[in-house]
Design an enzyme around this catalytic site. Structure first.
Site, PDB file in Angstrom:
ATOM      1  N   HIS A  68       0.845  -1.198   0.000  1.00 19.27           N
ATOM      2  CA  HIS A  68       0.000   0.000   0.000  1.00 19.27           C
ATOM      3  C   HIS A  68       0.883   1.251   0.000  1.00 19.27           C
ATOM      4  O   HIS A  68       1.943   1.288   0.623  1.00 19.27           O
ATOM      5  CB  HIS A  68      -0.994  -0.014   1.153  1.00 19.27           C
ATOM      6  CG  HIS A  68      -0.427   0.272   2.506  1.00 19.27           C
ATOM      7  ND1 HIS A  68      -0.276   1.550   3.018  1.00 19.27           N
ATOM      8  CD2 HIS A  68      -0.012  -0.567   3.494  1.00 19.27           C
ATOM      9  CE1 HIS A  68       0.201   1.491   4.239  1.00 19.27           C
ATOM     10  NE2 HIS A  68       0.380   0.225   4.558  1.00 19.27           N
ATOM     11  N   ASP A  81       5.927   3.003   6.850  1.00 15.38           N
ATOM     12  CA  ASP A  81       4.663   2.305   6.634  1.00 15.38           C
ATOM     13  C   ASP A  81       3.834   3.115   5.639  1.00 15.38           C
ATOM     14  O   ASP A  81       3.205   4.097   6.017  1.00 15.38           O
ATOM     15  CB  ASP A  81       3.926   2.154   7.963  1.00 15.38           C
ATOM     16  CG  ASP A  81       2.576   1.468   7.842  1.00 15.38           C
ATOM     17  OD1 ASP A  81       2.319   0.852   6.795  1.00 15.38           O
ATOM     18  OD2 ASP A  81       1.784   1.559   8.801  1.00 15.38           O
ATOM     19  N   GLU A 107      -5.286   1.780   2.287  1.00 15.93           N
ATOM     20  CA  GLU A 107      -5.108   0.676   3.237  1.00 15.93           C
ATOM     21  C   GLU A 107      -5.299   1.134   4.663  1.00 15.93           C
ATOM     22  O   GLU A 107      -5.864   0.409   5.502  1.00 15.93           O
ATOM     23  CB  GLU A 107      -3.707   0.057   3.053  1.00 15.93           C
ATOM     24  CG  GLU A 107      -3.488  -1.245   3.825  1.00 15.93           C
ATOM     25  CD  GLU A 107      -2.931  -1.065   5.224  1.00 15.93           C
ATOM     26  OE1 GLU A 107      -2.806  -2.082   5.950  1.00 15.93           O
ATOM     27  OE2 GLU A 107      -2.609   0.087   5.611  1.00 15.93           O
ATOM     28  N   GLU A 108      -4.816   2.348   4.972  1.00 19.32           N
ATOM     29  CA  GLU A 108      -4.813   2.816   6.355  1.00 19.32           C
ATOM     30  C   GLU A 108      -6.207   3.130   6.906  1.00 19.32           C
ATOM     31  O   GLU A 108      -6.370   3.336   8.102  1.00 19.32           O
ATOM     32  CB  GLU A 108      -3.927   4.064   6.487  1.00 19.32           C
ATOM     33  CG  GLU A 108      -2.447   3.841   6.182  1.00 19.32           C
ATOM     34  CD  GLU A 108      -1.743   3.005   7.238  1.00 19.32           C
ATOM     35  OE1 GLU A 108      -2.397   2.555   8.195  1.00 19.32           O
ATOM     36  OE2 GLU A 108      -0.530   2.794   7.105  1.00 19.32           O
ATOM     37  N   ASP A 155       4.375  -5.348   3.694  1.00 22.09           N
ATOM     38  CA  ASP A 155       4.034  -4.267   4.611  1.00 22.09           C
ATOM     39  C   ASP A 155       5.049  -4.264   5.743  1.00 22.09           C
ATOM     40  O   ASP A 155       6.017  -5.030   5.722  1.00 22.09           O
ATOM     41  CB  ASP A 155       2.600  -4.442   5.140  1.00 22.09           C
ATOM     42  CG  ASP A 155       1.911  -3.118   5.460  1.00 22.09           C
ATOM     43  OD1 ASP A 155       2.590  -2.180   5.927  1.00 22.09           O
ATOM     44  OD2 ASP A 155       0.685  -3.027   5.263  1.00 22.09           O
ATOM     45  N   HIS A 163       3.436   4.300  12.672  1.00 17.47           N
ATOM     46  CA  HIS A 163       2.446   5.386  12.617  1.00 17.47           C
ATOM     47  C   HIS A 163       2.905   6.626  13.392  1.00 17.47           C
ATOM     48  O   HIS A 163       2.085   7.483  13.718  1.00 17.47           O
ATOM     49  CB  HIS A 163       1.068   4.943  13.117  1.00 17.47           C
ATOM     50  CG  HIS A 163       0.344   4.071  12.131  1.00 17.47           C
ATOM     51  ND1 HIS A 163      -0.999   3.797  12.227  1.00 17.47           N
ATOM     52  CD2 HIS A 163       0.780   3.422  11.021  1.00 17.47           C
ATOM     53  CE1 HIS A 163      -1.364   3.002  11.223  1.00 17.47           C
ATOM     54  NE2 HIS A 163      -0.289   2.771  10.488  1.00 17.47           N
TER      55      HIS A 163
END
Length: 337
Positions: free
Chosen positions: A68, A170, A201-202, A224, A311
């Site tokens: 992603h 990420d 995706e998130e 990922d 994140h």
């Protein structure tokens, strides 16, 4: 400076929060375009790059590799009379990672996240945070940004002791792995190979399912990041560490990976000598689950890059884990699937 870090820097510079992936999609397409027979964008914004097989059509398999390309972000919900911006998270953000962090908007406006000081710090919620863009009042702020505008982290990155630290690992580092594999493919391949850089995706793995539905792959592997278990006094121990090799996913909160794909990755590890780890993630999920449930079902596995501080604006991974992931995935793709 490693080639991995150079590639990551290029990808991380592109704007691309969930649902606003135009910038990162254009960056990836400009790198990948010359290596594929077809490059298309689907309705949700995922970039699909196809390398056609040479062989009898009825014997050709469709192999889908995904990473992603979107990142978590912020969306402005309201501007108060003093010019401060209230926001909602786009994707999973932890408020403890946001205090006095700088952000940037697509138009170049920058700001800093701060918080209301009346509540006790331990009681802060996301609605106690705001973005300060240095505006004197609401009118001035509205000349710079508007409700509905998206922002992302604005943080420096560095490479040190074989580690990369910065925002958007990420999953720009997963995109980097796919781009590295792309350069290792021979001119002719026996399978139709689809490199898919998915959108959204998130915010619930929204892009991978429609892409897989359109492709109808024979099998798939998602790339990922994953958490690590190598930090002091971690609440949930996990058998993954930086520098220990890429992690073959066994399961996470959303998926049980296909044993066939796991075995192919493990066989490639034995052949190449690339060390692997095994990932069992207690919480969270990846595009793997969305692909697996697409259509009548797709045998799907995943390869993950161990990453600390996911994140946050200061995610960290090991260069050699990325290099080894690319080598392992290439061998798997061409010889053991």
């Amino acid at each position: 400076m490693s080639k991995v870090f150079e590639l990551y820097k290029t990808l991380a510079a592109a704007f691309g929060p969930s649902g606003r992936e135009d910038g990162i999609r254009e960056t990836i397409a400009s790198i990948a375009g010359n290596y594929f027979d077809e490059v298309t964008t689907d309705a949700l914004g995922s970039l699909i790059c196809r390398k056609k097989a040479v062989g009898v059509p009825e014997n050709v398999r469709k192999i889908m590799l995904t990473a992603h390309m979107d990142t978590p972000g912020f969306v402005v919900t309201y501007i108060d009379e003093h010019g401060f911006l209230r926001f909602a998270p786009v994707g999973g953000l932890f408020r403890g990672d946001l205090i006095h962090v700088q952000v940037r908007f697509a138009n170049g406006t920058r700001g800093v996240v701060s918080y209301e000081e009346k509540p006790d710090f331990k009681d802060l919620q996301m609605n106690n945070l705001f973005i300060d863009i240095g505006a004197a009042n609401k009118k001035e702020a509205e000349r710079m940004v508007k409700p509905g505008d998206f922002a992302v982290f604005d943080a420096p990155s560095f490479e040190q002791n074989g580690m990369i630290c910065g925002p958007f690992l990420d999953n720009r580092i997963g995109c980097a792995v796919l781009l590295m594999v792309m350069t290792k493919l021979p001119e002719t391949v026996k399978d139709d190979i689809y490199f898919v850089f998915t959108a959204q995706e998130e915010v619930g793995m929204r892009g991978a399912g429609p892409a897989a539905f359109a492709i109808e792959p024979t099998m798939a592997i998602a790339i990922d990041v994953t958490d690590t278990g190598d930090l002091p006094e971690q609440k949930y121990p996990m058998d993954c560490r930086l520098g220990g090799g890429p992690a073959v996913k066994i399961m996470d909160h959303s998926v049980l990976c296909a044993p066939r794909i796991r075995s192919a990755l493990e066989e490639a590890s034995l052949i190449t000598g690339v060390p692997i780890q095994h990932e069992i993630l207690r919480d969270g999920g990846t595009d793997t689950a969305a692909i697996q449930r697409s259509g009548s079902g797709v045998p799907t596995g995943a390869l993950s890059i161990p990453t600390r501080y996911v994140h946050s604006p200061s995610e960290m991974c090991a260069v050699r884990d990325v290099e080894q992931a690319a080598a392992l995935l290439t061998r798997t793709l061409l010889h053991t699937l």
